[in-house]
Structure formats: C-alpha cells, structure tokens
Design a protein around this motif. Structure first.
Motif, PDB file in Angstrom:
ATOM      1  N   GLY A 126     -49.505  59.668  69.553  1.00  0.00           N
ATOM      2  CA  GLY A 126     -50.919  59.981  69.326  1.00  0.00           C
ATOM      3  C   GLY A 126     -51.757  58.729  69.129  1.00  0.00           C
ATOM      4  N   GLU A 127     -51.152  57.695  68.560  1.00  0.00           N
ATOM      5  CA  GLU A 127     -51.873  56.431  68.370  1.00  0.00           C
ATOM      6  C   GLU A 127     -52.085  55.719  69.699  1.00  0.00           C
ATOM      7  OE1 GLU A 127     -50.448  55.200  63.879  1.00  0.00           O
ATOM      8  OE2 GLU A 127     -48.994  55.068  65.513  1.00  0.00           O
ATOM      9  N   THR A 128     -51.133  55.886  70.622  1.00  0.00           N
ATOM     10  CA  THR A 128     -51.317  55.338  71.968  1.00  0.00           C
ATOM     11  C   THR A 128     -52.466  56.051  72.674  1.00  0.00           C
ATOM     12  OG1 THR A 128     -48.946  54.854  72.121  1.00  0.00           O
ATOM     13  CG2 THR A 128     -50.177  54.910  74.184  1.00  0.00           C
ATOM     14  N   ILE A 129     -52.544  57.354  72.485  1.00  0.00           N
ATOM     15  CA  ILE A 129     -53.611  58.143  73.109  1.00  0.00           C
ATOM     16  C   ILE A 129     -54.985  57.635  72.666  1.00  0.00           C
ATOM     17  CG2 ILE A 129     -54.684  60.440  73.111  1.00  0.00           C
ATOM     18  CD1 ILE A 129     -51.831  61.621  73.039  1.00  0.00           C
ATOM     19  N   ILE A 130     -55.148  57.432  71.372  1.00  0.00           N
ATOM     20  CA  ILE A 130     -56.437  56.983  70.841  1.00  0.00           C
ATOM     21  C   ILE A 130     -56.737  55.544  71.277  1.00  0.00           C
ATOM     22  CG2 ILE A 130     -57.714  56.496  68.724  1.00  0.00           C
ATOM     23  CD1 ILE A 130     -57.398  59.452  69.396  1.00  0.00           C
ATOM     24  N   THR A 131     -55.713  54.703  71.281  1.00  0.00           N
ATOM     25  CA  THR A 131     -55.894  53.304  71.704  1.00  0.00           C
ATOM     26  C   THR A 131     -56.358  53.228  73.149  1.00  0.00           C
ATOM     27  OG1 THR A 131     -54.165  52.586  70.166  1.00  0.00           O
ATOM     28  CG2 THR A 131     -54.729  51.075  71.947  1.00  0.00           C
ATOM     29  N   SER A 132     -55.929  54.152  73.972  1.00  0.00           N
ATOM     30  CA  SER A 132     -56.217  54.129  75.409  1.00  0.00           C
ATOM     31  C   SER A 132     -57.693  54.270  75.738  1.00  0.00           C
ATOM     32  CB  SER A 132     -55.439  55.240  76.125  1.00  0.00           C
ATOM     33  OG  SER A 132     -54.058  55.074  75.933  1.00  0.00           O
ATOM     34  N   ILE A 133     -58.483  54.781  74.804  1.00  0.00           N
ATOM     35  CA  ILE A 133     -59.924  54.886  75.049  1.00  0.00           C
ATOM     36  C   ILE A 133     -60.709  53.927  74.138  1.00  0.00           C
ATOM     37  CG2 ILE A 133     -59.796  57.257  75.889  1.00  0.00           C
ATOM     38  CD1 ILE A 133     -60.986  58.090  73.077  1.00  0.00           C
ATOM     39  N   GLY A 134     -60.011  52.898  73.632  1.00  0.00           N
ATOM     40  CA  GLY A 134     -60.700  51.867  72.860  1.00  0.00           C
ATOM     41  C   GLY A 134     -61.078  52.262  71.456  1.00  0.00           C
ATOM     42  N   GLN A 135     -60.291  53.187  70.881  1.00  0.00           N
ATOM     43  CA  GLN A 135     -60.557  53.617  69.504  1.00  0.00           C
ATOM     44  C   GLN A 135     -59.325  53.322  68.648  1.00  0.00           C
ATOM     45  OE1 GLN A 135     -64.582  55.116  69.730  1.00  0.00           O
ATOM     46  NE2 GLN A 135     -63.225  54.718  68.012  1.00  0.00           N
ATOM     47  N   GLY A 136     -59.267  53.903  67.479  1.00  0.00           N
ATOM     48  CA  GLY A 136     -58.112  53.702  66.615  1.00  0.00           C
ATOM     49  C   GLY A 136     -58.205  52.410  65.840  1.00  0.00           C
ATOM     50  N   TYR A 137     -57.111  51.640  65.859  1.00  0.00           N
ATOM     51  CA  TYR A 137     -57.034  50.419  65.066  1.00  0.00           C
ATOM     52  C   TYR A 137     -57.784  49.232  65.685  1.00  0.00           C
ATOM     53  CZ  TYR A 137     -53.023  52.838  62.901  1.00  0.00           C
ATOM     54  OH  TYR A 137     -52.209  53.730  62.266  1.00  0.00           O
ATOM     55  N   ILE A 138     -58.203  49.356  66.933  1.00  0.00           N
ATOM     56  CA  ILE A 138     -58.767  48.206  67.651  1.00  0.00           C
ATOM     57  C   ILE A 138     -60.080  47.744  67.030  1.00  0.00           C
ATOM     58  CG2 ILE A 138     -59.442  47.292  69.892  1.00  0.00           C
ATOM     59  CD1 ILE A 138     -58.044  49.578  71.223  1.00  0.00           C
ATOM     60  N   ALA A 139     -60.223  46.430  66.905  1.00  0.00           N
ATOM     61  CA  ALA A 139     -61.488  45.820  66.490  1.00  0.00           C
ATOM     62  C   ALA A 139     -61.732  44.593  67.363  1.00  0.00           C
ATOM     63  CB  ALA A 139     -61.447  45.422  65.023  1.00  0.00           C
ATOM     64  N   THR A 140     -62.817  44.600  68.119  1.00  0.00           N
ATOM     65  CA  THR A 140     -63.104  43.502  69.045  1.00  0.00           C
ATOM     66  C   THR A 140     -64.500  42.945  68.779  1.00  0.00           C
ATOM     67  OG1 THR A 140     -64.009  45.005  70.718  1.00  0.00           O
ATOM     68  CG2 THR A 140     -61.666  44.498  70.857  1.00  0.00           C
ATOM     69  N   THR A 141     -64.733  41.745  69.273  1.00  0.00           N
ATOM     70  CA  THR A 141     -66.066  41.138  69.210  1.00  0.00           C
ATOM     71  C   THR A 141     -66.686  41.176  70.603  1.00  0.00           C
ATOM     72  OG1 THR A 141     -65.206  38.931  69.677  1.00  0.00           O
ATOM     73  CG2 THR A 141     -65.342  39.581  67.355  1.00  0.00           C
ATOM     74  N   PRO A 142     -68.004  41.163  70.711  1.00  0.00           N
ATOM     75  CA  PRO A 142     -68.637  41.147  72.039  1.00  0.00           C
ATOM     76  C   PRO A 142     -68.173  39.992  72.920  1.00  0.00           C
ATOM     77  CG  PRO A 142     -70.247  41.771  70.390  1.00  0.00           C
ATOM     78  CD  PRO A 142     -69.003  41.394  69.635  1.00  0.00           C
TER      79      PRO A 142
END
Length: 613
Positions: free
Chosen positions: A432-448
C-alpha cells in the motif's frame, strides 16, 4: 659622664634613622632600575608601538566589494557611499562623557557603542553608528575639538536594482558576529559579511583584499599626512545566469502568493530564474536599518526569509508520474499501449485507493494516463515496478538529496526506501505504501529545485548537473573572466524513446482534448507539461467540500512542471503554489504566463503567425 652617655644615644639613634633612609633609597632606586629594565628591554616592542601610535598609525582601507550582474550584464547590486561614526578608545579620556555628548546630537545606542569600543583592537576605530546624514556629519566635524577620539568614516553599502525580486538569490549582508570573528583573521568588529544567498556563498570572491595606509596623526588622533600606502584589491564581479526581466516578471506574477518558481536550462542546468514568495526587502538588513525592520521580517508568519525553491519540502504529487512512466518503459514493465482500467478506485487487499476522478477514466493507455493524470493507472504501475526500482531511479535523479546549488540552507527532502523503513520504523515495507508513493504522495518530500533537476535529467538524456547560478567571475582590474567548473555530477541512462513517449503525454496535458493543464497553453509554443496536486490533509476531511469553501491551510499544494519547446527540449519550468488547490488552477497559469514572457524575450521561438495577445 651623663652628658657623654646621652650624646652616644643620640648618635646611635641618628645612625639607625640614616641607615633606614639609605635602605629605603636603595630599594627605591632598585625599583626604578627594574622598571626601566622592564620598559626598555622586556616591553620594548610594546611601548615602541604605543609611542609610534601616538604619532603614526596603520589605517585599514577596505576593499571595494564586487558587483553582481544578471546574465545580460544589468547591474543588480552595486556599492553606495554611507557615513559612519567611529571611536578610537586610546584617544578617548572619558568614554562615557564622550558618548553622553554624542547622544545629544545623534541617535546612538550607548550600550551597543560601549560594547563595540571595548572589543575593538589597539588603535582600531570601532564603528558605533552607520548611515549618518550630511547634517549630522557637519555637526560632528564643526565641533571636532569637543569629540577627541571620534572619527567620521566613509564606507560602501550595498544598493539594489530590485531588492524584493532578488532577495533569496542575492541574500543580505550584516555585521560579523563573535563566532565569525573568532574563525577568521580577516574580519574586524563592525565589518559586514554576506549572511545568505550569493553574498554568503561567494563572500571570499566578492570581498576582495583590504589595503592599509601609514598615517601621521595629531594629538587628537586626526590624520595629518599619509606616509605610505598599500592599495586594496577590489573583489571580483559576479555575473549570474539569472535574467532580470524573467525574475521581476515572476515577482509581479506571484504577488500575494506563497510558493516558488524555478526556470532552468535543460542542457546545462543554468538557472534563468529562481523565485520564492513572499520576498523581503534587502534594504531592511543594511547597516543603518533599524532592528525593528529586521525583527518584523523575522517574525512574519508567512516566513519571507524561507527560500521555498530550495528549502520548502512538499510531496510532488502527480508531477512525479512523469518519472514513473519513464521507468516503467525503461524497465520494460509496460509499453505505450499497456492499458489499465480505472473505475474511480482500485481495490488492493482490504483497502480502496481512490482516483481523483470519482467516475473513473475507463480503460486507458500510458499517454492517456499522463494526459488525464489517472491515479489508478500509476497505482498498478507502481505495484509492477516495486519500491526498490522506484527508489533507485528517484535517487539517481536527485530526489531525496541536495542538488548542490550554490545557495545556503538547501534542504535534502526525503524519498523512502525499504531499508529506511526497516532501520527507522522497525517495520517491513507494505504494498500500500508503494501504491501511494507511485503518485508522489506518502513519505516523499521534495523541493522545487529537485523536481526541475529530475525533469532536466529525463529530457537531456540522463546528465545530472549541479544547478548553476554563476555564469562567470570577473577581475575588475584586468577584465579577465573565469567560468566555474560545471561537469555532470552523475550520468543516468535514460532512453530517448522512453522520454519521448512521456513527452507525448505531457503535450496532451496542455493541448489535448482532456487536457488537465490547458491553462498553461501558450500561442505558438508547444509545451510538455504536468499538473500536480499534493494533499496537505486527509482527503476525508475535505472531499465533501467545494474547493472554494476549503480553508486555505487545508487546501492542497499546487504544482505545474513544463518542458519546452516539446520537439527539442531546452528549458524546464517548475511552479509550486502553497495551498493553491489543483495544479491546473493554481500553478498552470503561472507557468503559461512565464513561457509566454520567455517567448516575447526571444528564449523560445513562436511558430509563424501565432503571436501572444
């Protein structure tokens, strides 16, 4: 007999007194001899210096700080003269009395002045007030005999072509602190030093090398004659890759918003614009600005000092789907015709993972999935790829670590992995965590800036550079220039065909029948784009509310990323608007207006007969 005895006693008495006197005189002359020996032999150099400083002094002459220009040579930062008030403590008999006199005619801070004077070097003037007016200077000079030890100096302070638009790139200057003084032999108390931005990173190049003058002074410490002089060496001028017109255009465009925009050359990662909103006035940090001005900026709840382009950390949302599509093709897990059916949600185990479109997108291929930003399609793709492959590609394309741009305080962001989950959370990784990561959500934090690097790497064939802000440095005396080294940090294999398939979908995002990013459309320019909507709170909290009714701090962050021109990618532009709602509404119009402006400036050629209106 009695008289003789009395006479002997009197003589004996005087002998004792005389002996005491001789001993006293002997000790006195011995002390004088020792003192003379100490002063003339042991402390010869010290007293020689003190003696010379009563007549001859070494006065430091500060080097001119280098200018900063934009890519077309327009002067962004220059130096302007400013009067400053100084005190030489060795020339002052009663510091408190002098400060009391000065307080009557100038707005000095007595506690600050005493602190500055006490920590100054021997015969080194201590700056106690900056930004004096001509009338204030005239008042002090007119009564200079009443202010023994007080000097008027002239220093150069920074002035800006457009302070607010460039505040996060240029950065501000301020007085050196105790820690900076202890770590350097170059600076003195009261010196100015770059604290943020380019001013800080290129401090050594900009500051130059100070000179010195040997000056004869009178009894008041005032210069009488220059005996010798060592010329200062001015700092280097810096020409940035930033374009003044693009940066100031974004400043107007982002008025009233919180977020960031990055514009970068795909082929070498030269940064044409790096803008963060809200901004602040760099003049509030000049030496003569009030502490209240600075405090109001520091305490501002909108955090204007935060450079959101490199410090703001956000889930990338659907912009991340571009990388998902490319890695799916590269790993041969899908092809352009691979189809998945979207009914508005995907059931996996006991959980349902919803698509943004409640009614679903039906059965669609990859290009359609990118065009319509179908979540279910990428849920399926993510499960096929697995988190290890997803992490590997993301890591190589900058996500989860600093890009290395020459600005202070860049944040690394974060990208999750199976190993991280095991080490930190002491848990296994769930599908389920892979599913959420696949659309750029979940634990991901990025900068512009990371998203710009990711897209630049995909569309330049896999060359990952450090984003570059400096075009060249110039020696003002000789005119010679030098260009900073700019080799690829990493080479990632990106199949041109795979990037081309992703681009087809991105073009349809802006110009297709079901385009989610149609607000970024620009006459005469074919843009490949991708919207992104990053959730701030749980969907359950806002799913039954109209978008306009959602409180601002609950609204999603809005992304839009563009690569253009689509047929021969030259530039990447990334916009992120905090709490801007859907990417199609919040960020897409910003990028559309930006690309239109770049076409007007000649960066992008319009197709014949299609001009902007």
């Amino acid at each position: 007999m009695l008289l003789r005895t009395l006479k002997d006693e009197i003589l004996e008495y005087f002998k004792k007194r005389a002996m005491f006197g001789y001993v006293f005189l002997g000790l006195f002359f011995a002390f004088l001899a020792l003192r003379l020996f100490y002063m003339q032999v042991v402390s010869y150099e010290k007293f020689k210096q003190l003696s010379e400083n009563n007549r001859i002094r070494i006065v430091r002459t500060k080097a001119d700080r280098g200018f900063i220009k934009d890519i077309k040579g327009r002067l962004l930062v220059k130096n302007s003269p400013s009067y400053e008030l100084k005190i030489v403590k060795e020339d002052v008999q009663d510091l408190n009395a002098i400060l009391d006199k000065l307080e009557k005619v100038l707005p000095i801070d007595k506690k600050y002045a005493i602190k500055q004077v006490e920590k100054s070097y021997l015969y080194e003037p201590a700056v106690i007030l900056r930004g004096l007016s001509f009338n204030q200077v005239a008042e002090i000079l007119e009564h200079s005999d009443d202010y023994a030890g007080v000097e008027i100096g002239l220093e150069a302070v920074r002035s800006y072509m457009d302070s607010d638009a460039f505040s996060h790139v240029l950065g501000y200057m301020s007085e050196v602190n105790e820690q900076e003084l202890q770590g350097s032999d170059y600076y003195r108390s009261g010196d100015m030093i770059g604290k943020t931005g380019v001013e800080k990173v290129y401090e050594k190049q900009l500051r130059g090398v100070d000179g010195a003058k040997q000056v004869e002074v009178d009894s008041y410490g005032r210069p009488v004659e220059i005996l010798s002089e060592k010329q200062s060496i001015p700092g280097e001028n810096i020409t940035l890759t930033i374009d003044y017109e693009i940066q100031t255009f974004l400043h107007r465009l982002m008025d009233g918003k919180k977020g960031a925009v990055v514009v970068m050359d795909v082929n070498n990662f030269d940064v044409l614009s790096l803008y963060s909103a809200p901004t602040f006035n760099l003049m509030s940090f000049t030496p003569f600005a009030t502490s209240q001005e600075r405090l109001s900026i520091i305490k501002d709840p909108t955090k204007p000092l935060l450079n959101r382009a490199i410090e703001g950390r956000y889930p990338p949302g659907s912009v991340y789907k571009i990388l998902m599509a490319v890695m799916g093709l590269m790993e041969k897990k899908i092809n352009p015709d691979s189809r998945f059916t979207c009914t508005g949600e995907m059931q996996y185990g006991n959980f349902k993972y919803k698509c943004w479109k409640k009614d679903g997108h039906g059965t669609i291929n990859l290009v359609q999935a990118i065009e319509e930003s179908c979540d279910v399609y990428f849920y399926n793709l993510g499960l096929i790829l697995g988190i290890d492959t997803i992490y590997d590609y993301s890591n190589k394309l900058s996500l989860g670590h600093k890009t290395g741009i020459a600005l202070p305080n860049e944040k690394a962001g974060f990208f999750p992995s199976r190993q991280w989950k095991r080490d930190v959370r002491k848990e296994g990784w769930y599908p389920g965590e892979t599913i959420i990561t696949s659309i750029g959500q979940g634990y991901i934090a990025t900068t512009p800036i990371q998203i710009a690097v990711m897209l630049g790497g995909i569309f330049n064939g896999g060359n990952i550079y450090t984003p570059n802000l400096v075009r060249y440095l110039e020696n003002p005396a000789t005119g010679h220039t030098r260009v900073p080294e700019h080799d690829p940090v990493q080479k990632v294999h990106i199949d041109k065909w795979a990037a081309g398939v992703a681009m087809k979908g991105m073009v349809k995002v802006v110009d297709g029948d079901r385009a989610t990013g149609y607000r970024a459309k620009v006459p005469g320019v074919t843009i490949g784009g991708k919207t992104g909507t990053a959730q701030v709170v749980s969907l359950k909290r806002t799913e039954d509310m109209n978008e306009d009714d959602i409180p601002e701090h609950y609204r999603d962050h809005s992304w839009f990323a563009a690569v253009f021109p689509a047929d021969n990618p030259k530039y990447v532009a990334v916009a992120m608007i905090e709490h801007g709602g859907a990417g199609s509404k919040g960020a897409a119009p910003i990028v559309g207006a930006l690309v239109n402006k770049m076409a007007d400036l000649g960066y992008v050629k319009r197709e014949t007969g299609q001009e902007a209106h």
